[in-house]
Design a protein around this motif. Structure first.
Motif, PDB file in Angstrom:
ATOM      1  N   UNK A  30       0.845  -1.195   0.000  1.00 52.45           N
ATOM      2  CA  UNK A  30       0.000   0.000   0.000  1.00 52.45           C
ATOM      3  C   UNK A  30       0.878   1.242   0.000  1.00 52.45           C
ATOM      4  N   UNK A  31       0.333   2.310  -0.566  1.00 50.41           N
ATOM      5  CA  UNK A  31       1.038   3.591  -0.622  1.00 50.41           C
ATOM      6  C   UNK A  31       0.270   4.608   0.197  1.00 50.41           C
ATOM      7  N   UNK A  32       0.953   5.289   1.074  1.00 50.29           N
ATOM      8  CA  UNK A  32       0.317   6.334   1.872  1.00 50.29           C
ATOM      9  C   UNK A  32       0.422   7.652   1.105  1.00 50.29           C
ATOM     10  N   UNK A  33       1.425   8.424   1.371  1.00 52.78           N
ATOM     11  CA  UNK A  33       1.588   9.700   0.682  1.00 52.78           C
ATOM     12  C   UNK A  33       2.416   9.539  -0.592  1.00 52.78           C
ATOM     13  N   UNK A  34       2.077  10.348  -1.590  1.00 51.48           N
ATOM     14  CA  UNK A  34       2.900  10.496  -2.777  1.00 51.48           C
ATOM     15  C   UNK A  34       3.096  11.991  -2.990  1.00 51.48           C
ATOM     16  N   UNK A  35       4.257  12.355  -3.464  1.00 48.11           N
ATOM     17  CA  UNK A  35       4.506  13.774  -3.611  1.00 48.11           C
ATOM     18  C   UNK A  35       5.572  14.094  -4.626  1.00 48.11           C
ATOM     19  N   UNK A  36       5.685  15.381  -4.886  1.00 46.77           N
ATOM     20  CA  UNK A  36       6.709  15.899  -5.785  1.00 46.77           C
ATOM     21  C   UNK A  36       7.559  16.914  -5.031  1.00 46.77           C
ATOM     22  N   UNK A  37       8.858  16.773  -5.186  1.00 47.78           N
ATOM     23  CA  UNK A  37       9.829  17.708  -4.651  1.00 47.78           C
ATOM     24  C   UNK A  37      10.623  18.263  -5.820  1.00 47.78           C
ATOM     25  N   UNK A  38      11.320  19.359  -5.598  1.00 53.89           N
ATOM     26  CA  UNK A  38      12.188  19.900  -6.641  1.00 53.89           C
ATOM     27  C   UNK A  38      13.454  20.465  -6.015  1.00 53.89           C
ATOM     28  N   UNK A  39      14.497  20.465  -6.840  1.00 55.58           N
ATOM     29  CA  UNK A  39      15.775  21.008  -6.395  1.00 55.58           C
ATOM     30  C   UNK A  39      16.393  21.801  -7.518  1.00 55.58           C
ATOM     31  N   UNK A  94      11.545  15.598  -8.374  1.00 60.38           N
ATOM     32  CA  UNK A  94      11.648  14.232  -7.871  1.00 60.38           C
ATOM     33  C   UNK A  94      10.302  13.765  -7.323  1.00 60.38           C
ATOM     34  N   UNK A  95       9.978  12.529  -7.651  1.00 60.69           N
ATOM     35  CA  UNK A  95       8.793  11.887  -7.113  1.00 60.69           C
ATOM     36  C   UNK A  95       9.164  11.175  -5.816  1.00 60.69           C
ATOM     37  N   UNK A  96       8.256  11.202  -4.856  1.00 60.27           N
ATOM     38  CA  UNK A  96       8.462  10.514  -3.583  1.00 60.27           C
ATOM     39  C   UNK A  96       7.207   9.734  -3.224  1.00 60.27           C
ATOM     40  N   UNK A  97       7.395   8.538  -2.698  1.00 65.83           N
ATOM     41  CA  UNK A  97       6.262   7.735  -2.248  1.00 65.83           C
ATOM     42  C   UNK A  97       6.583   7.131  -0.889  1.00 65.83           C
ATOM     43  N   UNK A  98       5.633   7.218   0.018  1.00 62.85           N
ATOM     44  CA  UNK A  98       5.759   6.593   1.334  1.00 62.85           C
ATOM     45  C   UNK A  98       4.866   5.358   1.312  1.00 62.85           C
ATOM     46  N   UNK A  99       5.489   4.182   1.349  1.00 62.90           N
ATOM     47  CA  UNK A  99       4.733   2.961   1.127  1.00 62.90           C
ATOM     48  C   UNK A  99       5.231   1.835   2.022  1.00 62.90           C
ATOM     49  N   UNK A 100       4.467   0.739   2.048  1.00 60.70           N
ATOM     50  CA  UNK A 100       4.933  -0.455   2.736  1.00 60.70           C
ATOM     51  C   UNK A 100       4.805  -1.644   1.794  1.00 60.70           C
ATOM     52  N   UNK A 101       5.718  -2.593   1.993  1.00 60.53           N
ATOM     53  CA  UNK A 101       5.803  -3.723   1.081  1.00 60.53           C
ATOM     54  C   UNK A 101       4.914  -4.887   1.483  1.00 60.53           C
ATOM     55  N   UNK A 103       1.718  -6.200   4.730  1.00 58.89           N
ATOM     56  CA  UNK A 103       0.785  -5.778   5.779  1.00 58.89           C
ATOM     57  C   UNK A 103       1.498  -5.521   7.098  1.00 58.89           C
ATOM     58  N   UNK A 104       2.599  -6.207   7.326  1.00 55.57           N
ATOM     59  CA  UNK A 104       3.296  -6.106   8.615  1.00 55.57           C
ATOM     60  C   UNK A 104       4.548  -5.235   8.567  1.00 55.57           C
ATOM     61  N   UNK A 105       4.910  -4.745   7.401  1.00 55.28           N
ATOM     62  CA  UNK A 105       6.137  -3.949   7.310  1.00 55.28           C
ATOM     63  C   UNK A 105       5.861  -2.487   7.641  1.00 55.28           C
ATOM     64  N   UNK A 106       6.938  -1.761   7.920  1.00 51.87           N
ATOM     65  CA  UNK A 106       6.818  -0.338   8.213  1.00 51.87           C
ATOM     66  C   UNK A 106       6.735   0.455   6.912  1.00 51.87           C
ATOM     67  N   UNK A 107       6.184   1.663   7.020  1.00 52.01           N
ATOM     68  CA  UNK A 107       6.192   2.565   5.870  1.00 52.01           C
ATOM     69  C   UNK A 107       7.601   3.120   5.671  1.00 52.01           C
TER      70      UNK A 107
END
Length: 121
Positions: A30-39, A94-101, A103-107
């Motif tokens: 599952x994926x929680x947050x997705x976002x875009x960053x720039x530099x 840059x694309x960023x995703x906060x996800x877990x691999x 059901x029991x793993x951490x984000x």
């Protein structure tokens, strides 16, 4: 393994538009947050926009009203529609995703390789 692949960057004139895409693939539960960053050169990486799994959004003040973030949960893909682009929007995005691999793993956070956006006449 998890991969985030961005596309859609390029060169555009001031006032123009671009649409960035970022697709996440691999071992994803599952994926929680997705976002875009720039530099930009000589500057720190900054958050441009983020979207939660339920659709809540957050934007940097500098892009509010010009950029729109959206996501397709079925495709694990996030988009950034950029309108009324300005030279100061020039940066590597840059694309960023906060996800877990599982059901029991951490984000955990993952990054794409970055895509160049250049706004110039």
């Amino acid at each position: 393994q998890v991969q985030l692949v961005e596309s859609g960057g390029g060169l555009v004139q001031p006032g123009g538009s671009l649409r960035l895409s970022c697709a996440a693939s691999g071992s994803i539960f599952s994926i929680n947050f997705m976002g875009w960053y720039r530099q930009a050169p000589g500057k720190e990486r900054e958050l441009v926009a983020a979207i939660g799994s339920g659709g809540s959004t957050n934007y940097a003040d500098s892009v509010q009203g010009r950029f729109t973030i959206s996501r397709d949960n079925a495709k694990n893909t996030v988009y950034l529609q950029m309108n009324s682009l300005k030279p100061e929007d020039t940066a590597v995005y840059y694309c960023n995703a906060v996800l877990r691999k599982s059901r029991t793993s951490h984000y955990e956070g993952y990054w794409g390789q970055g895509t160049q956006v250049t706004v110039s006449s």
